[in-house]
Design an enzyme around this catalytic site. Structure first.
Site, PDB file in Angstrom:
ATOM      1  N   CYS A  67      -3.177  -6.095   3.297  1.00  0.00           N
ATOM      2  CA  CYS A  67      -3.155  -7.528   3.532  1.00  0.00           C
ATOM      3  C   CYS A  67      -2.653  -7.720   4.955  1.00  0.00           C
ATOM      4  CB  CYS A  67      -2.355  -8.294   2.484  1.00  0.00           C
ATOM      5  SG  CYS A  67      -0.574  -8.068   2.478  1.00  0.00           S
ATOM      6  N   HIS A 100       8.867  12.200  -0.456  1.00  0.00           N
ATOM      7  CA  HIS A 100      10.151  11.858  -1.073  1.00  0.00           C
ATOM      8  C   HIS A 100      10.048  10.849  -2.205  1.00  0.00           C
ATOM      9  CE1 HIS A 100      12.750  13.153   2.632  1.00  0.00           C
ATOM     10  NE2 HIS A 100      11.997  14.136   2.148  1.00  0.00           N
TER      11      HIS A 100
END
EC number: 5.3.1.6
Length: 150
Positions: A67, A100
């Site tokens: 977006c 991670h």
């Protein structure tokens, strides 16, 4: 990883979404496009939720959301318990959200990056594996139902 990915945007991300659909298809990816189908003004949740549902159901492993700022798409996607969407504006961030955080959706701020950067970030996202270990424990604590309220 299966070479199948979902993609969704709003009107501000439409042009970059179309570019990425073509790029990924040329690279052999089966791209499931959740829309929109034009640059006409739309509401990003109408496209974010179907993408998230497809990932949560197991139909897809990963997705791309776009977006204008990336924020609205990321906020909406992350309302889903099975989604870990990370907003990316740098190659190292694309790497770390996978390594991670085991992110399953990369979110791109279409008004602030170029198509070349988008490709670089998506490629890094797709090429990076989750490290596991201590990070797995943290991932398991993300869902609200796993939260230990004191």
């Amino acid at each position: 990883m299966e070479k199948k990915i979902g993609i969704a945007s709003d009107h501000a991300g439409y042009e970059m979404k179309e570019f990425l659909v073509g790029y990924l298809a040329a690279k052999g990816w089966d791209v499931l496009d959740f829309g929109p189908e034009s640059e006409e003004s739309v509401d990003y949740p109408d496209f974010a939720h179907p993408l998230a549902n497809a990932i949560e159901s197991g139909e897809l492993e990963r997705g791309i959301g776009l977006c204008g700022s990336g924020e609205g798409m990321a906020i909406t996607l992350n309302k889903h318990q099975g989604i870990r969407a990370g907003l990316v504006w740098d190659k190292q961030i694309a790497h770390l959200i996978r390594q991670h955080n085991n992110a399953n959706v990369i979110v791109l701020p279409a008004r602030f990056i170029t198509n070349d950067q988008a490709v670089e970030f998506v490629e890094e996202f797709l090429a990076t594996d989750f490290e596991g270990g201590r990070h797995q424990r943290r991932i398991e604590k993300i869902p609200v139902k796993a939260c230990n309220r004191q």
